[in-house]
Design a protein around this motif. Structure first.
Motif, mmCIF file in Angstrom:
data_model
loop_
_atom_site.group_PDB
_atom_site.id
_atom_site.type_symbol
_atom_site.label_atom_id
_atom_site.label_comp_id
_atom_site.label_asym_id
_atom_site.label_seq_id
_atom_site.Cartn_x
_atom_site.Cartn_y
_atom_site.Cartn_z
ATOM 1 N N PRO A 147 0.909 -1.097 0.079
ATOM 2 C CA PRO A 147 -0.122 -0.056 0.170
ATOM 3 C C PRO A 147 0.691 1.273 0.092
ATOM 4 N N LYS A 148 0.735 2.068 -1.123
ATOM 5 C CA LYS A 148 1.518 3.270 -1.135
ATOM 6 C C LYS A 148 1.041 4.430 -0.268
ATOM 7 N N THR A 149 2.235 5.130 0.251
ATOM 8 C CA THR A 149 1.812 6.222 1.300
ATOM 9 C C THR A 149 2.852 7.245 1.220
ATOM 10 N N GLN A 150 2.697 8.320 1.716
ATOM 11 C CA GLN A 150 3.642 9.561 1.489
ATOM 12 C C GLN A 150 3.849 10.150 2.795
ATOM 13 N N ALA A 151 5.270 10.523 3.190
ATOM 14 C CA ALA A 151 5.740 10.590 4.359
ATOM 15 C C ALA A 151 5.104 12.159 4.571
ATOM 16 N N ASP A 152 4.652 12.444 5.838
ATOM 17 C CA ASP A 152 4.639 13.850 6.154
ATOM 18 C C ASP A 152 5.739 14.633 6.663
ATOM 19 N N ILE A 153 6.586 14.188 7.213
ATOM 20 C CA ILE A 153 7.710 14.580 7.603
ATOM 21 C C ILE A 153 8.904 13.967 7.322
ATOM 22 N N LEU A 154 9.844 14.563 6.339
ATOM 23 C CA LEU A 154 10.976 13.871 5.837
ATOM 24 C C LEU A 154 12.044 14.253 6.885
ATOM 25 N N VAL A 155 12.742 13.309 7.376
ATOM 26 C CA VAL A 155 13.606 13.377 8.656
ATOM 27 C C VAL A 155 14.910 13.540 8.199
ATOM 28 N N GLN A 156 15.856 14.516 8.403
ATOM 29 C CA GLN A 156 17.237 14.744 7.843
ATOM 30 C C GLN A 156 18.145 13.626 8.581
ATOM 31 N N PRO A 157 19.262 13.467 7.949
ATOM 32 C CA PRO A 157 20.078 12.271 8.860
ATOM 33 C C PRO A 157 20.541 12.979 10.197
ATOM 34 N N ASP A 158 20.407 12.091 11.032
ATOM 35 C CA ASP A 158 20.838 12.461 12.426
ATOM 36 C C ASP A 158 20.084 13.370 13.012
#
Length: 197
Positions: A91-102
């Motif tokens: 099931p496809k979805t989309q992140a609301d928050i793209l988290v940066q490395p660290d």
């Protein structure tokens, strides 16, 4: 802190519910996780993905809609939520928050840190909450995640192992599969894997 865990699906992928001050954080809701999560949360505030593999994200969209909460995913794995590299009909979805490395974030007063440990996937992260580490498929008890999948990188895995071996604190580890452990218990195993890769 209260931690509930339930292995989900054919791959027995650990789905976690972390409850702090009566607020619930869901980590890696895999295949068939929705009903269990629904029965065990009272005030859900977020869904967190350690990485983008199908067995860790399968129920993301269903739970997003059901619970009306935001989905947080490492930015370098977000493409897998739309395009599964293993060819399954996820099931496809989309992140609301793209988290940066660290990156560290505050979610309703709770500090959440996505430690970036690429190798298993480009964005593979271990999520630290109150000195507990939800390691996804980076570290298991006595083992590590595979580095021979599409978008895996054994050189990055070695660098990630070296990075966590520099930590000067012990921490309890809750992996994506299998039983919990401690970083102190895994140091010999991690050194062996680093030399094997």
């Amino acid at each position: 802190m209260d931690i509930k865990v339930r292995p989900m699906g054919d791959y027995q992928t650990n789905c976690y519910i972390v409850t702090i001050d009566e607020k619930d954080i869901i980590i890696d809701p895999g295949v068939g996780a929705t009903n269990w999560v629904k029965e065990n949360v009272h005030y859900p505030i977020a869904i967190l993905n350690t990485h983008g593999h199908f067995d860790h994200i399968w129920s993301d969209q269903e739970l997003k809609e059901l619970l009306n909460v935001k989905l947080y995913c490492p930015k370098d794995d977000a493409f897998m939520l739309q395009n599964n590299p293993f060819g399954f009909d996820v099931p496809k979805t989309q992140a609301d928050i793209l988290v940066q490395p660290d990156e560290s974030l505050m979610i309703e007063g709770i500090k959440v840190t996505f430690h970036h440990f690429p190798g298993h996937t480009p964005g593979c992260s271990a999520i630290e909450i109150e000195n507990r580490l939800f390691s996804g498929d980076f570290i298991f008890s006595g083992s590590i995640g595979r580095a021979d999948f599409p978008y895996s990188d054994s050189r990055q895995m070695i660098e990630s192992i070296e990075k966590i071996l520099k930590w000067d604190k012990d921490i309890q580890i809750y992996p994506g599969h299998g039983l919990d452990t401690f970083l102190s218990r895994e140091r010999n195993s991690l050194n062996n894997w680093k030399n094997y890769l």
